[in-house]
Design a protein around this motif. Structure first.
Motif, PDB file in Angstrom:
ATOM      1  N   PRO A 669      69.606 -52.117  -1.744  1.00  0.00           N
ATOM      2  CA  PRO A 669      69.609 -51.606  -0.601  1.00  0.00           C
ATOM      3  C   PRO A 669      69.603 -50.281  -0.551  1.00  0.00           C
ATOM      4  CG  PRO A 669      71.757 -52.745  -0.541  1.00  0.00           C
ATOM      5  CD  PRO A 669      70.919 -53.159  -2.070  1.00  0.00           C
ATOM      6  N   ILE A 670      69.011 -49.737   0.249  1.00  0.00           N
ATOM      7  CA  ILE A 670      68.721 -48.406   0.427  1.00  0.00           C
ATOM      8  C   ILE A 670      70.020 -47.586   0.698  1.00  0.00           C
ATOM      9  CG2 ILE A 670      67.236 -46.311   0.912  1.00  0.00           C
ATOM     10  CD1 ILE A 670      64.946 -48.291   1.269  1.00  0.00           C
ATOM     11  N   GLN A 671      70.517 -46.703   0.125  1.00  0.00           N
ATOM     12  CA  GLN A 671      71.525 -45.957   0.728  1.00  0.00           C
ATOM     13  C   GLN A 671      71.067 -44.757   1.252  1.00  0.00           C
ATOM     14  OE1 GLN A 671      74.971 -47.181   0.614  1.00  0.00           O
ATOM     15  NE2 GLN A 671      73.917 -48.901   0.244  1.00  0.00           N
ATOM     16  N   ARG A 672      71.322 -44.419   2.393  1.00  0.00           N
ATOM     17  CA  ARG A 672      70.586 -43.045   3.238  1.00  0.00           C
ATOM     18  C   ARG A 672      70.856 -41.862   2.486  1.00  0.00           C
ATOM     19  NH1 ARG A 672      72.297 -42.322   9.267  1.00  0.00           N
ATOM     20  NH2 ARG A 672      74.545 -42.292   8.181  1.00  0.00           N
ATOM     21  N   GLU A 673      72.266 -41.837   1.995  1.00  0.00           N
ATOM     22  CA  GLU A 673      72.438 -40.539   1.298  1.00  0.00           C
ATOM     23  C   GLU A 673      71.687 -40.135  -0.031  1.00  0.00           C
ATOM     24  OE1 GLU A 673      74.613 -42.347   2.247  1.00  0.00           O
ATOM     25  OE2 GLU A 673      75.538 -41.436   3.654  1.00  0.00           O
ATOM     26  N   VAL A 674      71.406 -41.350  -0.909  1.00  0.00           N
ATOM     27  CA  VAL A 674      70.793 -41.575  -2.130  1.00  0.00           C
ATOM     28  C   VAL A 674      69.244 -41.196  -2.018  1.00  0.00           C
ATOM     29  CG1 VAL A 674      70.269 -42.951  -4.110  1.00  0.00           C
ATOM     30  CG2 VAL A 674      72.467 -43.087  -3.205  1.00  0.00           C
ATOM     31  N   LEU A 675      68.688 -41.829  -0.771  1.00  0.00           N
ATOM     32  CA  LEU A 675      67.462 -41.755  -0.518  1.00  0.00           C
ATOM     33  C   LEU A 675      67.101 -40.316  -0.292  1.00  0.00           C
ATOM     34  CD1 LEU A 675      64.489 -43.095   0.369  1.00  0.00           C
ATOM     35  CD2 LEU A 675      65.533 -43.215   2.625  1.00  0.00           C
ATOM     36  N   TYR A 676      67.987 -39.416   0.769  1.00  0.00           N
ATOM     37  CA  TYR A 676      67.615 -38.229   1.175  1.00  0.00           C
ATOM     38  C   TYR A 676      67.597 -37.349  -0.157  1.00  0.00           C
ATOM     39  CZ  TYR A 676      68.094 -39.874   5.822  1.00  0.00           C
ATOM     40  OH  TYR A 676      67.759 -40.353   7.274  1.00  0.00           O
ATOM     41  N   ALA A 677      68.649 -37.627  -1.116  1.00  0.00           N
ATOM     42  CA  ALA A 677      68.831 -36.733  -2.164  1.00  0.00           C
ATOM     43  C   ALA A 677      67.903 -36.651  -3.124  1.00  0.00           C
ATOM     44  CB  ALA A 677      70.377 -37.113  -2.866  1.00  0.00           C
ATOM     45  N   LYS A 678      67.337 -38.048  -3.503  1.00  0.00           N
ATOM     46  CA  LYS A 678      66.112 -38.181  -4.141  1.00  0.00           C
ATOM     47  C   LYS A 678      64.813 -37.810  -3.825  1.00  0.00           C
ATOM     48  CE  LYS A 678      68.299 -41.356  -7.454  1.00  0.00           C
ATOM     49  NZ  LYS A 678      68.112 -42.397  -8.466  1.00  0.00           N
ATOM     50  N   VAL A 679      64.556 -38.083  -2.673  1.00  0.00           N
ATOM     51  CA  VAL A 679      63.338 -37.339  -2.069  1.00  0.00           C
ATOM     52  C   VAL A 679      63.414 -35.801  -1.994  1.00  0.00           C
ATOM     53  CG1 VAL A 679      62.052 -37.126  -0.015  1.00  0.00           C
ATOM     54  CG2 VAL A 679      62.943 -39.320  -0.543  1.00  0.00           C
ATOM     55  N   GLU A 680      64.488 -35.367  -1.548  1.00  0.00           N
ATOM     56  CA  GLU A 680      64.346 -33.775  -1.647  1.00  0.00           C
ATOM     57  C   GLU A 680      64.549 -33.261  -3.183  1.00  0.00           C
ATOM     58  OE1 GLU A 680      64.667 -30.031  -0.153  1.00  0.00           O
ATOM     59  OE2 GLU A 680      64.511 -31.963   0.868  1.00  0.00           O
ATOM     60  N   ARG A 681      65.214 -34.003  -4.095  1.00  0.00           N
ATOM     61  CA  ARG A 681      65.217 -33.592  -5.531  1.00  0.00           C
ATOM     62  C   ARG A 681      63.535 -33.388  -5.766  1.00  0.00           C
ATOM     63  NH1 ARG A 681      66.553 -37.112 -10.746  1.00  0.00           N
ATOM     64  NH2 ARG A 681      66.125 -35.337 -12.301  1.00  0.00           N
ATOM     65  N   TRP A 682      62.738 -34.107  -5.602  1.00  0.00           N
ATOM     66  CA  TRP A 682      61.384 -34.437  -6.009  1.00  0.00           C
ATOM     67  C   TRP A 682      60.463 -33.485  -5.293  1.00  0.00           C
ATOM     68  CZ3 TRP A 682      60.709 -35.137 -11.079  1.00  0.00           C
ATOM     69  CH2 TRP A 682      61.491 -35.874 -11.707  1.00  0.00           C
ATOM     70  N   LEU A 683      60.828 -33.474  -4.024  1.00  0.00           N
ATOM     71  CA  LEU A 683      59.861 -32.428  -3.259  1.00  0.00           C
ATOM     72  C   LEU A 683      60.157 -31.021  -3.524  1.00  0.00           C
ATOM     73  CD1 LEU A 683      59.983 -34.270   0.331  1.00  0.00           C
ATOM     74  CD2 LEU A 683      58.185 -34.261  -1.330  1.00  0.00           C
ATOM     75  N   HIS A 684      61.397 -30.722  -3.625  1.00  0.00           N
ATOM     76  CA  HIS A 684      61.839 -29.137  -4.184  1.00  0.00           C
ATOM     77  C   HIS A 684      62.499 -29.162  -5.354  1.00  0.00           C
ATOM     78  CE1 HIS A 684      61.549 -29.575   0.212  1.00  0.00           C
ATOM     79  NE2 HIS A 684      60.720 -28.497   0.261  1.00  0.00           N
ATOM     80  N   PRO A 685      61.911 -29.530  -6.622  1.00  0.00           N
ATOM     81  CA  PRO A 685      62.332 -29.493  -7.791  1.00  0.00           C
ATOM     82  C   PRO A 685      62.998 -28.266  -8.200  1.00  0.00           C
ATOM     83  CG  PRO A 685      60.035 -29.780  -7.895  1.00  0.00           C
ATOM     84  CD  PRO A 685      60.380 -29.601  -6.571  1.00  0.00           C
ATOM     85  N   ARG A 686      64.074 -28.336  -8.766  1.00  0.00           N
ATOM     86  CA  ARG A 686      64.732 -27.074  -9.648  1.00  0.00           C
ATOM     87  C   ARG A 686      63.881 -26.930 -10.864  1.00  0.00           C
ATOM     88  NH1 ARG A 686      71.207 -28.668  -9.424  1.00  0.00           N
ATOM     89  NH2 ARG A 686      71.241 -29.152  -7.204  1.00  0.00           N
ATOM     90  N   PRO A 687      64.003 -25.520 -11.422  1.00  0.00           N
ATOM     91  CA  PRO A 687      63.342 -25.288 -12.450  1.00  0.00           C
ATOM     92  C   PRO A 687      63.677 -26.020 -13.761  1.00  0.00           C
ATOM     93  CG  PRO A 687      64.148 -23.127 -11.333  1.00  0.00           C
ATOM     94  CD  PRO A 687      64.822 -24.372 -10.880  1.00  0.00           C
ATOM     95  N   ASP A 688      64.678 -26.548 -13.983  1.00  0.00           N
ATOM     96  CA  ASP A 688      65.241 -27.741 -15.010  1.00  0.00           C
ATOM     97  C   ASP A 688      64.777 -29.004 -14.768  1.00  0.00           C
ATOM     98  OD1 ASP A 688      67.110 -27.852 -13.093  1.00  0.00           O
ATOM     99  OD2 ASP A 688      68.618 -28.119 -14.495  1.00  0.00           O
ATOM    100  N   THR A 689      64.144 -29.215 -13.445  1.00  0.00           N
ATOM    101  CA  THR A 689      63.639 -30.569 -13.335  1.00  0.00           C
ATOM    102  C   THR A 689      62.533 -31.114 -13.897  1.00  0.00           C
ATOM    103  OG1 THR A 689      64.949 -30.486 -11.224  1.00  0.00           O
ATOM    104  CG2 THR A 689      63.183 -32.417 -11.517  1.00  0.00           C
ATOM    105  N   PRO A 690      62.350 -31.997 -14.833  1.00  0.00           N
ATOM    106  CA  PRO A 690      61.075 -32.160 -15.598  1.00  0.00           C
ATOM    107  C   PRO A 690      60.126 -32.708 -14.384  1.00  0.00           C
ATOM    108  CG  PRO A 690      62.442 -34.285 -15.875  1.00  0.00           C
ATOM    109  CD  PRO A 690      63.332 -33.065 -15.079  1.00  0.00           C
ATOM    110  N   ALA A 691      58.641 -32.303 -14.863  1.00  0.00           N
ATOM    111  CA  ALA A 691      57.524 -32.336 -13.970  1.00  0.00           C
ATOM    112  C   ALA A 691      57.321 -33.731 -13.712  1.00  0.00           C
ATOM    113  CB  ALA A 691      56.609 -31.344 -14.238  1.00  0.00           C
ATOM    114  N   PRO A 692      56.714 -34.364 -12.812  1.00  0.00           N
ATOM    115  CA  PRO A 692      56.249 -35.617 -12.824  1.00  0.00           C
ATOM    116  C   PRO A 692      54.812 -35.714 -13.486  1.00  0.00           C
ATOM    117  CG  PRO A 692      55.661 -34.539 -10.772  1.00  0.00           C
ATOM    118  CD  PRO A 692      56.671 -33.681 -11.435  1.00  0.00           C
ATOM    119  N   ASN A 693      54.684 -37.042 -14.077  1.00  0.00           N
ATOM    120  CA  ASN A 693      53.539 -37.083 -15.135  1.00  0.00           C
ATOM    121  C   ASN A 693      52.115 -37.282 -14.291  1.00  0.00           C
ATOM    122  OD1 ASN A 693      55.152 -37.486 -17.162  1.00  0.00           O
ATOM    123  ND2 ASN A 693      55.394 -39.740 -16.859  1.00  0.00           N
TER     124      ASN A 693
END
Length: 693
Positions: A669-693
């Motif tokens: 089941p979706i945890q609200r905090e996890v959902l928001y954190a991962k969506v934000e991570r990939w919408l605004h990736p940091r420089p060290d975050t691997p780019a999506p394929n």
């Protein structure tokens, strides 16, 4: 089946009787005419050994039949060789009694027919037959001395060597040739066997013939080669062939290569010793090679059994994994609705107090059920060896403080006080996996709260500086029920609890401490417990960690900007779509929906999306196929990050998501905090975050 076995056994017995009868006749003629020594006693007498072997292996009336053949042939050949009737009769009776005595003693010693398969049984055989040969030699020497005036000592020695050598060599060799185990041990072509025996015979002839002048030691390499290739049977055949060639030539010619300067008696005794050494050397080598071959076959069988058992274990593990995957998916899917709507209701401002309390109870119960499911998944990762540590600069003191703060509300709700003590003389950071260590500490604190009804819970950290690594000891103490000494060994085993009775007060799957121990083991530490029933328990964790340099400060997460991102949610369950859409819309994202993978591909072709949340199990086209199809598009959406949002949460299932091109995974089941954190991570990736394929 029984009649067929009986028929084959009858035929085998008949063939064996015929073969032994012919062998006895040939052996008596060979000894009387070709190996007679100076005093008129044969230098080698194997006929008694053949008769004893027949008494061991034949059954019923075939034993007296073989004994009759022995008596008749013995008397006949002795008379033809020039012996008097009384002497011939004495020889036959003494030899018959000697063979019977060997049969009786060996049968009693081995509790049946002896089998020459080991070095020990080979050494035991002459130890039993030699005293019997000495008794028969005393009888004959006394008879010839008092009846015919023959020299007692010379007759005793010649007769003893004749009988002892025949029994010591021929009896084990015959038993080896008859034993089916030795026949099955070495399978060689007939051409190879004939070539080996031809080589043995040729070398034996060259060594024994006076004109050849070949040294007798040359016979050892070729007979050992026969033992190596054919096992104990090859050694026995080579020994018989060598004796059959060398003994007559060396004894009868009077010009033996063995001590040629000595008189014929010394030469005869020398060749007797030589043949004994040759036989036991070759047969011992053959038995050793046979034992080695049996060990190889045993290892091969065990390897096959091990492979079969491993295959069954892998099949069982596969079935267990599939069962866990199915059960996890089926539990997580409805639980997603329970927790999702509970979170949405809890976020409303218009709920009355009693309704809000009930919603919070629903959320707590769902969270407890989710903990059990997560424990099962964590344990599956432990068994699969897929736990990887991600160490980094960590403050052990701050980690313990945060963990205590997380569990403090639950302790206060039960009326428990929670104390924290930290003994950290240096206050430095250590190289630790903070998430995994927090998981262990939360588990220990959760158990302490669960099993303590009144009193206090203490959390303590002691850091002792070291030369290369510091020693960190975490202690979680409580004043709860305590654990009996005989139950403490069960604590860190999977699916085990100190109280498994139907009336137990506390639930759980019995996996928490097993997972904690596995995590501590991976971290190279130790975990244990000290407890007194009725007075409480103290669980402790000891780790060794090097001092770490502080890392860069993490950037604060940016709140989502309304209308700044467009997200496509793909799921075949309308409830799951509603929950995910409501949670994302609540914080300002623009959301579009698709009910299966085919619709998702169509929308990705015509629309522009910044991120896609993809379910896995869907009709028409599943999430993995849809991900590959979207990644193959030449539109901007084809480059958008795709996050799996599925109840498939086992390690192998998550790996399949990554292999299809997804960049992350959110377990239902979706945890609200996890959902928001991962969506934000990939919408605004940091420089060290691997780019999506």
């Amino acid at each position: 089946m029984t009649l067929s076995l009986a028929f084959h056994e009858e035929r085998r017995q008949a063939v064996l009787l015929l073969a032994l009868s012919c062998t006895i006749v040939a052996a008596i003629a060979f000894s009387e005419y070709l190996t007679r020594a100076t005093l008129g006693v044969a230098a080698f007498w194997p006929a008694n050994a053949f008769l004893a072997a027949g008494l061991f292996t034949l059954t019923g009336a075939r034993r007296p039949m073989l004994a009759g053949v022995f008596i008749v042939s013995h008397l006949t050949v002795s008379l033809l060789a020039g012996d008097e009737l009384l002497s011939a009769l004495l020889y036959a009776i003494v030899d018959l009694c000697e063979a019977g005595a060997v049969w009786a003693v060996c049968h009693r010693f081995w509790n049946g027919a002896p089998r020459v398969r080991t070095m020990r049984s080979l050494a035991q055989m002459p130890a039993i037959t030699t005293p019997i040969a000495l008794v028969s030699a005393l009888v004959c020497a006394s008879a010839f001395h008092f009846g015919y005036g023959a020299p007692f000592v010379e007759t005793l020695i010649d007769w003893f060597l004749r009988s002892a050598l025949g029994l010591a060599v021929a009896l084990p060799a015959t038993l080896v040739l008859i034993d089916a185990e030795h026949r099955r041990a070495f399978h060689r072509p007939w051409t190879e066997q004939l070539l080996l025996m031809f080589g043995v015979g040729t070398i034996a002839l060259l060594c024994a013939h006076p004109a050849a002048g070949a040294p007798p030691v040359l016979i050892f390499p070729v007979t050992l080669a026969a033992a190596y290739r054919l096992g104990a049977r090859g050694a026995a055949l080579a020994a018989f062939l060598t004796i059959g060639i060398m003994m007559p030539l060396a004894v009868s010619s009077g010009s033996s290569p063995f001590n040629p300067t000595q008189d014929p008696v010394v030469q005869a005794r020398t060749i007797q010793v030589f043949t004994s050494v040759l036989f036991y050397t070759c047969l011992a080598a053959g038995l050793a090679f046979g034992q080695q071959n049996r060990l190889k076959r045993l290892l091969l069988r065990r390897e096959l059994l091990t492979r079969a058992a491993r295959g069954r274990a892998l099949a069982a593990t596969e079935a267990k994994t599939e069962f866990l995957a199915t059960m996890s998916h089926e539990i997580r899917t409805p639980l997603n609705s329970v927790l999702g709507f509970a979170q949405l209701l809890a976020a409303r401002e218009d709920l009355p107090p009693d309704a809000r309390r009930q919603v919070n109870l629903i959320d707590s119960a769902g969270a407890a059920l989710l903990t059990v499911v997560d424990d099962i998944l964590d344990f599956s990762r432990v068994e699969a060896g897929q736990i990887e540590l991600l160490p980094g600069p960590t403050s052990a003191a701050a980690l313990l403080q945060d963990t205590v703060a997380i569990m403090a509300p639950e302790a206060r709700a039960k009326g428990l006080s929670m104390d924290l003590e930290i003994l950290d003389p240096l206050g430095v950071l250590h190289d630790l996996d903070a998430d995994r260590l927090r998981q262990v500490l939360i588990n220990l604190l959760n158990n302490a709260v669960k099993f303590t009804d009144e009193g206090r819970i203490g959390a303590r950290l002691i850091i002792e500086p070291g030369d290369l690594e510091d020693r960190l000891r975490f202690e979680i103490a409580d004043t709860g029920v305590g654990i009996a000494l005989d139950k403490q060994g069960l604590l860190f085993q999977r699916f085990s609890q100190t109280d498994s009775s139907p009336s137990r007060l506390h639930g759980g799957a019995g996996l928490g401490l097993a997972i904690a121990k596995a995590l501590v083991d991976v971290m190279g530490g130790k975990i244990g417990v000290d407890s007194v029933p009725g007075r409480g328990s103290c669980f402790w964790v000891e780790l060794y960690a090097p001092v770490a340099e502080p890392g860069p400060e993490p950037e604060p997460a940016k709140p989502p900007e309304p209308g700044a991102a467009r997200i496509l949610i793909v799921d075949d369950h309308a409830i799951n779509l509603e929950i995910a859409a409501a949670l994302l819309t609540l914080v300002g994202y623009e959301v579009d929906l698709a009910e299966n993978g085919g619709q998702a591909v169509e929308k990705a072709q015509t629309g522009a999306y910044d991120l896609i949340l993809m379910d896995i199990h869907m009709p028409l086209m599943d999430g993995l196929q849809a991900t590959r199809a979207i990644k193959a598009l030449r539109t901007p959406t084809g480059k958008a990050p795709i996050i799996a949002m599925s109840a498939d949460a086992l390690p192998r299932q998550v790996e399949r998501c990554y292999a299809a091109g997804m960049v992350d995974h959110i377990a239902k089941p979706i945890q609200r905090e996890v959902l928001y954190a991962k969506v934000e991570r990939w919408l605004h990736p940091r420089p060290d975050t691997p780019a999506p394929n």
